[in-house]
Design a protein around this motif. Sequence first.
Motif, PDB file in Angstrom:
ATOM      1  N   GLU A 107      -2.757  -6.191  -8.877  1.00 34.22           N
ATOM      2  CA  GLU A 107      -1.830  -5.515  -9.817  1.00 34.22           C
ATOM      3  C   GLU A 107      -0.108  -6.119  -9.707  1.00 34.22           C
ATOM      4  OE1 GLU A 107      -2.563  -3.026 -11.882  1.00 34.22           O
ATOM      5  OE2 GLU A 107      -4.551  -3.178 -11.537  1.00 34.22           O
ATOM      6  N   ILE A 108       0.343  -6.109 -10.713  1.00 33.77           N
ATOM      7  CA  ILE A 108       1.653  -6.639 -10.995  1.00 33.77           C
ATOM      8  C   ILE A 108       2.482  -5.751 -11.530  1.00 33.77           C
ATOM      9  CG2 ILE A 108       3.431  -8.590 -11.519  1.00 33.77           C
ATOM     10  CD1 ILE A 108       1.034 -10.599 -11.375  1.00 33.77           C
ATOM     11  N   VAL A 109       3.730  -5.411 -11.255  1.00 29.54           N
ATOM     12  CA  VAL A 109       4.727  -4.721 -11.856  1.00 29.54           C
ATOM     13  C   VAL A 109       5.817  -5.535 -12.284  1.00 29.54           C
ATOM     14  CG1 VAL A 109       6.396  -2.775 -11.999  1.00 29.54           C
ATOM     15  CG2 VAL A 109       4.178  -2.562 -10.714  1.00 29.54           C
ATOM     16  N   TRP A 110       5.844  -5.598 -13.615  1.00 32.98           N
ATOM     17  CA  TRP A 110       6.863  -6.710 -14.363  1.00 32.98           C
ATOM     18  C   TRP A 110       8.120  -5.818 -14.749  1.00 32.98           C
ATOM     19  CZ3 TRP A 110       5.631 -11.748 -14.708  1.00 32.98           C
ATOM     20  CH2 TRP A 110       4.159 -12.026 -14.420  1.00 32.98           C
ATOM     21  N   SER A 111       9.396  -6.129 -14.180  1.00 35.62           N
ATOM     22  CA  SER A 111      10.577  -5.776 -14.416  1.00 35.62           C
ATOM     23  C   SER A 111      11.680  -6.522 -14.786  1.00 35.62           C
ATOM     24  CB  SER A 111      11.053  -4.709 -13.164  1.00 35.62           C
ATOM     25  OG  SER A 111      12.319  -4.313 -13.262  1.00 35.62           O
ATOM     26  N   ARG A 112      12.531  -5.935 -15.612  1.00 28.39           N
ATOM     27  CA  ARG A 112      13.591  -6.993 -16.144  1.00 28.39           C
ATOM     28  C   ARG A 112      14.826  -7.055 -14.997  1.00 28.39           C
ATOM     29  NH1 ARG A 112      13.144  -4.372 -21.586  1.00 28.39           N
ATOM     30  NH2 ARG A 112      11.925  -6.205 -23.037  1.00 28.39           N
TER      31      ARG A 112
ATOM     32  N   PRO B  50       0.758  -1.239  -0.104  1.00 23.13           N
ATOM     33  CA  PRO B  50       0.053  -0.040  -0.026  1.00 23.13           C
ATOM     34  C   PRO B  50       0.742   1.331   0.223  1.00 23.13           C
ATOM     35  CG  PRO B  50      -0.915  -1.726   1.549  1.00 23.13           C
ATOM     36  CD  PRO B  50       0.334  -2.230   1.032  1.00 23.13           C
ATOM     37  N   ASP B  51       1.995   1.163   0.500  1.00 26.25           N
ATOM     38  CA  ASP B  51       2.749   2.527   0.654  1.00 26.25           C
ATOM     39  C   ASP B  51       3.726   2.616  -0.690  1.00 26.25           C
ATOM     40  OD1 ASP B  51       4.782   0.382   1.039  1.00 26.25           O
ATOM     41  OD2 ASP B  51       5.659   1.329   2.850  1.00 26.25           O
TER      42      ASP B  51
END
Length: 168
Positions: A159-164, A143-144
Amino acid sequence: AFEAHPYILKFLQANMTRNGASPMLAENLAVGEASKSTRIAYNAENPGQTRIAIGAEVAEPVAMVTLDDYCQRKRIRAVDYLKIDVEGYEINVLRGARDIIARSPEILIQTEYERAHRAVYVHAGELPELLQGWGFRPHCLAPDGTPAALDGLDDFSGEIVWSRSPLA
């Protein structure tokens, strides 16, 4: 920004104006795996859940573009952040963005990962298989806003954040 539903597009444009989001542009287009005409379906009680129509369901026509075609036409060389919220159609958007994603080494991609949405268009494991095959790893956000790597997605929803690269 892309919004396939003309009703929601008006809200997006008004919000952009109200918040001084210049030089942002909001396009009345669907985004997918091919540049073509398609149809969108939505529930009148919740038009925010617009999605690409399936079969003979009641729907409205809309133009669809791939991100690769759009970026080439607009001479966009790279993208830093790509947020995809398309009610389970994410894999199709990504397939139409292969080139721009490949040309954007630092890109972060944010997707919804909701079982009910994924079941409409694809096999549940197809989205992570594609992105992990391109070198991306999934992260959830507290949440932060603090990112945390996800070891598995079997029971994950959100929600997902995809990063290399690892997110700090």
